[in-house]
Design a protein around this motif. Structure first.
Motif, PDB file in Angstrom:
ATOM      1  N   GLY A  82      35.167  57.397 -62.620  1.00 28.94           N
ATOM      2  CA  GLY A  82      36.243  58.346 -62.882  1.00 28.94           C
ATOM      3  C   GLY A  82      37.075  58.048 -64.108  1.00 28.94           C
ATOM      4  N   LEU A  83      36.610  57.166 -64.978  1.00 26.73           N
ATOM      5  CA  LEU A  83      37.309  56.866 -66.232  1.00 26.73           C
ATOM      6  C   LEU A  83      36.475  57.339 -67.414  1.00 26.73           C
ATOM      7  CD1 LEU A  83      38.729  53.259 -65.673  1.00 26.73           C
ATOM      8  CD2 LEU A  83      40.007  55.407 -65.683  1.00 26.73           C
ATOM      9  N   ARG A  84      37.129  57.876 -68.414  1.00 24.45           N
ATOM     10  CA  ARG A  84      36.422  58.321 -69.618  1.00 24.45           C
ATOM     11  C   ARG A  84      35.685  57.145 -70.256  1.00 24.45           C
ATOM     12  NH1 ARG A  84      39.901  61.617 -73.860  1.00 24.45           N
ATOM     13  NH2 ARG A  84      39.843  63.075 -72.084  1.00 24.45           N
ATOM     14  N   TRP A  85      36.318  55.959 -70.245  1.00 20.99           N
ATOM     15  CA  TRP A  85      35.693  54.758 -70.795  1.00 20.99           C
ATOM     16  C   TRP A  85      35.565  53.734 -69.669  1.00 20.99           C
ATOM     17  CZ3 TRP A  85      39.894  57.063 -73.495  1.00 20.99           C
ATOM     18  CH2 TRP A  85      39.497  57.804 -74.629  1.00 20.99           C
ATOM     19  N   PRO A  86      34.403  53.644 -69.033  1.00 19.27           N
ATOM     20  CA  PRO A  86      34.216  52.714 -67.911  1.00 19.27           C
ATOM     21  C   PRO A  86      34.426  51.259 -68.341  1.00 19.27           C
ATOM     22  CG  PRO A  86      32.422  54.315 -68.030  1.00 19.27           C
ATOM     23  CD  PRO A  86      33.200  54.433 -69.317  1.00 19.27           C
ATOM     24  N   ILE A  87      34.756  50.422 -67.376  1.00 25.17           N
ATOM     25  CA  ILE A  87      34.963  49.006 -67.667  1.00 25.17           C
ATOM     26  C   ILE A  87      33.743  48.164 -67.312  1.00 25.17           C
ATOM     27  CG2 ILE A  87      37.449  49.226 -67.333  1.00 25.17           C
ATOM     28  CD1 ILE A  87      37.075  47.708 -64.653  1.00 25.17           C
ATOM     29  N   ASP A  88      32.683  48.790 -66.814  1.00 22.99           N
ATOM     30  CA  ASP A  88      31.480  48.054 -66.430  1.00 22.99           C
ATOM     31  C   ASP A  88      30.964  47.219 -67.594  1.00 22.99           C
ATOM     32  OD1 ASP A  88      31.910  50.553 -65.024  1.00 22.99           O
ATOM     33  OD2 ASP A  88      30.079  50.110 -63.904  1.00 22.99           O
ATOM     34  N   GLY A  89      30.722  45.945 -67.324  1.00 27.12           N
ATOM     35  CA  GLY A  89      30.157  45.065 -68.335  1.00 27.12           C
ATOM     36  C   GLY A  89      31.154  44.514 -69.336  1.00 27.12           C
ATOM     37  N   LEU A  90      32.428  44.901 -69.199  1.00 29.26           N
ATOM     38  CA  LEU A  90      33.439  44.412 -70.141  1.00 29.26           C
ATOM     39  C   LEU A  90      34.131  43.170 -69.584  1.00 29.26           C
ATOM     40  CD1 LEU A  90      35.181  47.750 -71.224  1.00 29.26           C
ATOM     41  CD2 LEU A  90      33.223  46.583 -72.285  1.00 29.26           C
ATOM     42  N   GLU A  91      34.556  42.300 -70.468  1.00 28.38           N
ATOM     43  CA  GLU A  91      35.380  41.155 -70.101  1.00 28.38           C
ATOM     44  C   GLU A  91      36.780  41.410 -70.645  1.00 28.38           C
ATOM     45  OE1 GLU A  91      33.649  37.495 -71.360  1.00 28.38           O
ATOM     46  OE2 GLU A  91      31.810  37.778 -70.179  1.00 28.38           O
ATOM     47  N   LEU A  92      37.711  41.699 -69.734  1.00 29.54           N
ATOM     48  CA  LEU A  92      39.089  41.970 -70.120  1.00 29.54           C
ATOM     49  C   LEU A  92      39.890  40.682 -70.060  1.00 29.54           C
ATOM     50  CD1 LEU A  92      39.635  45.251 -68.038  1.00 29.54           C
ATOM     51  CD2 LEU A  92      38.811  45.026 -70.391  1.00 29.54           C
ATOM     52  N   ALA A  93      40.808  40.516 -71.005  1.00 23.99           N
ATOM     53  CA  ALA A  93      41.606  39.291 -71.038  1.00 23.99           C
ATOM     54  C   ALA A  93      42.847  39.506 -71.888  1.00 23.99           C
ATOM     55  CB  ALA A  93      40.790  38.124 -71.599  1.00 23.99           C
ATOM     56  N   PRO A  94      43.963  38.858 -71.540  1.00 17.81           N
ATOM     57  CA  PRO A  94      45.134  38.920 -72.416  1.00 17.81           C
ATOM     58  C   PRO A  94      44.795  38.258 -73.746  1.00 17.81           C
ATOM     59  CG  PRO A  94      45.426  37.274 -70.681  1.00 17.81           C
ATOM     60  CD  PRO A  94      44.188  38.028 -70.356  1.00 17.81           C
ATOM     61  N   GLY A  95      45.181  38.887 -74.833  1.00 19.53           N
ATOM     62  CA  GLY A  95      44.827  38.366 -76.141  1.00 19.53           C
ATOM     63  C   GLY A  95      43.429  38.747 -76.582  1.00 19.53           C
ATOM     64  N   GLY A  96      42.711  39.478 -75.709  1.00 17.98           N
ATOM     65  CA  GLY A  96      41.360  39.931 -76.036  1.00 17.98           C
ATOM     66  C   GLY A  96      41.255  41.424 -75.780  1.00 17.98           C
ATOM     67  N   ARG A  97      40.170  41.850 -75.145  1.00 17.68           N
ATOM     68  CA  ARG A  97      39.995  43.261 -74.838  1.00 17.68           C
ATOM     69  C   ARG A  97      40.869  43.632 -73.639  1.00 17.68           C
ATOM     70  NH1 ARG A  97      35.790  47.132 -75.511  1.00 17.68           N
ATOM     71  NH2 ARG A  97      34.414  45.531 -76.388  1.00 17.68           N
ATOM     72  N   ILE A  98      41.645  44.685 -73.800  1.00 17.34           N
ATOM     73  CA  ILE A  98      42.460  45.196 -72.698  1.00 17.34           C
ATOM     74  C   ILE A  98      42.036  46.633 -72.412  1.00 17.34           C
ATOM     75  CG2 ILE A  98      44.396  43.639 -73.135  1.00 17.34           C
ATOM     76  CD1 ILE A  98      45.815  45.902 -74.569  1.00 17.34           C
ATOM     77  N   GLY A  99      42.606  47.237 -71.376  1.00 15.33           N
ATOM     78  CA  GLY A  99      42.137  48.553 -70.953  1.00 15.33           C
ATOM     79  C   GLY A  99      43.228  49.595 -70.892  1.00 15.33           C
ATOM     80  N   THR A 100      44.155  49.562 -71.832  1.00 15.86           N
ATOM     81  CA  THR A 100      45.254  50.521 -71.798  1.00 15.86           C
ATOM     82  C   THR A 100      44.823  51.877 -72.347  1.00 15.86           C
ATOM     83  OG1 THR A 100      46.038  49.725 -73.947  1.00 15.86           O
ATOM     84  CG2 THR A 100      47.022  48.744 -71.978  1.00 15.86           C
ATOM     85  N   SER A 101      45.577  52.902 -71.954  1.00 16.79           N
ATOM     86  CA  SER A 101      45.407  54.276 -72.463  1.00 16.79           C
ATOM     87  C   SER A 101      44.026  54.856 -72.205  1.00 16.79           C
ATOM     88  CB  SER A 101      45.735  54.339 -73.964  1.00 16.79           C
ATOM     89  OG  SER A 101      47.070  53.957 -74.196  1.00 16.79           O
ATOM     90  N   ASN A 102      43.425  54.496 -71.072  1.00 17.80           N
ATOM     91  CA  ASN A 102      42.207  55.162 -70.630  1.00 17.80           C
ATOM     92  C   ASN A 102      42.598  56.503 -70.017  1.00 17.80           C
ATOM     93  OD1 ASN A 102      39.465  55.600 -69.896  1.00 17.80           O
ATOM     94  ND2 ASN A 102      39.205  53.415 -69.477  1.00 17.80           N
TER      95      ASN A 102
END
Length: 227
Positions: free
Chosen positions: A166-186
């Motif tokens: 249900g997200l325009r940009w899925p998080i599958d396979g992503l590694e989220l981390a502070p100071g790295g990739r984050i998931g805001t404004s989906n």
């Protein structure tokens, strides 16, 4: 493990002593009619004409007049200084969901401490009410019936992975981390489902979705308590 001081079969509103936006308390109580307070939040409750069933904290922010107006058996003083009043309150409430107001806004350090507490007590279901958004810690699995077009932000407080629907940009396979990739404004394309591999991910949704978040969170499993 110490038994929680306040146990409720219904959602509980927890009022803090920070910024309250118009309608915050009434909104929270409409979903969670049992009212508790963290330290100075009791003063705000009394001013609004409400008597909390329990008040937690070290009481350094609770004025003498407010303390005198509260029944002694509702005052639960916790003197240790290693945690915030929000932390002291949250760990002593057992309820399907805690709806917390008065913890976002005003001082940035207080906001960051509140968000850290959500992670520290990831075994508690709690949603924070802000001026425009609501924030909660992502449980292992949850489906929230948000509307297509809603902004959905995912912010990691520590390295986090998972899967989404249900997200325009899925998080599958992503590694989220502070100071790295984050998931805001989906953006939601419909109801949003999240599966997380561990604790650490905050979910930020529009404030108008509070009524959808509470039952979804109440039905979700929780992460194990952090040691």
């Amino acid at each position: 493990m110490q038994q929680p001081i306040l146990q409720s079969e219904q959602p509980v509103t927890l009022l803090g002593g920070g910024a309250l936006y118009p309608g915050d308390l009434d909104l929270a109580l409409s979903h969670a009619p049992t009212l508790a307070a963290a330290d100075g939040g009791a003063r705000a409750a009394l001013r609004a004409g409400h008597m909390p069933v329990a008040v937690f904290g070290d009481f350094d922010s609770l004025d003498d007049r407010s303390r005198a107006a509260l029944p002694a058996d509702r005052l639960h003083r916790i003197t240790e200084q290693d945690s915030t009043d929000f932390d002291k309150a949250l760990r002593n409430i057992q309820a399907p969901v805690v709806v917390a107001a008065g913890f976002l806004g005003a001082r940035m350090d207080h906001q960051l401490a509140a968000l850290s507490t959500l992670l520290r007590h990831c075994d508690r279901r709690c949603v924070l009410i802000g001026e425009r958004e609501v924030v909660f810690h992502a449980p292992p699995r949850i489906v929230v019936p948000v509307a297509s077009g809603d902004v959905v932000s995912l912010f990691p407080l520590c390295p986090a992975t998972g899967r989404s629907t249900g997200l325009r940009w899925p998080i599958d396979g992503l590694e989220l981390a502070p100071g790295g990739r984050i998931g805001t404004s989906n953006v939601a394309t419909g109801p949003v489902g999240l599966d997380t591999d561990g604790p650490g991910l905050l979910v930020i949704l529009p404030r108008v979705r509070l009524g959808d978040v509470i039952p979804a969170l109440a039905a979700a499993p929780v992460h194990p308590a952090r040691q």
